[in-house]
Design an enzyme around this catalytic site. Sequence first.
Site, short mmCIF file in Angstrom:
data_model
loop_
_atom_site.label_atom_id
_atom_site.label_comp_id
_atom_site.label_asym_id
_atom_site.label_seq_id
_atom_site.Cartn_x
_atom_site.Cartn_y
_atom_site.Cartn_z
CD GLU A 1 -3.10 -0.85 1.84
OE1 GLU A 1 -2.78 0.05 3.18
OE2 GLU A 1 -3.76 -1.47 1.79
CD GLU B 46 -4.19 -6.16 2.86
OE1 GLU B 46 -4.55 -5.00 2.97
OE2 GLU B 46 -2.92 -5.77 2.82
#
Length: 374
Positions: free
Chosen positions: A199, A314
Amino acid sequence: MTMISFRHIASLLLAGMWLATCGDSSGAPSEEAGPTLTIADFPPMASGSPPGAASTTQALAHALGRGVNFGNMFDAPNEGDWDQLFFREAFLDEAHAAGFTTIRLPVRWSNHARATSPFTIDEPFFARIEHVVDEALLRELYVVLDMHHYRQLDGDALDYGEKSVDEEVLEVRFLAMWRQIAARFADKSDKLLFELYNEPHARLDDNAWNDLAARAINVVRETNPERVVVIGPTQWNNAYKLESLKLPNDPYVIVMIHNYEPFAFTHQGAEWITPALPSGVTCCDATQLAQLRAPLALAADWSARHDYPIFLGEFGAYQAADMDARATFTRAMRDAAEDLDMSWAYWELAASFGVYDPVAGAFRAELCDALLGP
Ligand code: BGC
């Protein structure tokens, strides 16, 4: 506004759906220190004309299948800092027996390496991670080993218990850690994948991340010429940022996205979101299903055009949501990903999104069925 709420807002804005959607930290010089490392020691791989994924990469992306994140263990500042969650070998047995084929292993390397050149990773920590990787590989699981929560690299505030390093060395240190990780794991099975960074956001904007990723994959290739490397776009691995991702010219790459849409559902009541999202949101009506599917469709379209497979690294819903709704959401995401032939990893095993209850020592049947059931 916290970084996560910014992630949400950014994702909504990018989607154009704003209205429609709801060791040793002393820094003391080491004996082994040699010349101080600089960014020039880490040249970038050429990028901009990626060849597309090799057939072996495509096959591996498919083989990842159904995975689960071993989250909140080694991505905490120190193992056990969050929810007193310590890794157990039994977790691997249980995950394997349940039918998961992949584990994603988030690791906060940055809290376990020297602050100054040559940025040596603490040996006990390194050995601990290697042990987990070996145990997973022994069980024939695929392992996606990542670099997670190097908070300063994103320009985020440090977590409690996290060491601070000089701003000037953030990137060099990141690359020096990858050189060590890649060398240490070079002889492992090709079921081990390296994921460059979880991320990237904020300080890691498109230019910064494209440059850093090109340097990092080059470092990995010094010792791992064909190991599959996972790279995701900025804005928290947002599918809407795939177009800004400048892939290195390498055929052994899988591209990763995360998908927490509909965010108002998945993150309701989450303590790290400011302002807190109201609870009581259920899932999934037609609008929510469309929100959930949109990033996946976008990623599938990008994948077809660029010839690199996508891994959904995710997705999940926080424990504050109603369990039936979480199960419905989880099943819908799994089906949407699998309809597009995307392998996936649920966030996460045994903490606040957990498919597994570590106190009871058992899977939560609703979530486990939603992920792995017929
Ligand atoms: C972060 C976790 C967080 C999750 C859901 C992950 O990428 O690493 O700390 O719980 O996203 O917000």
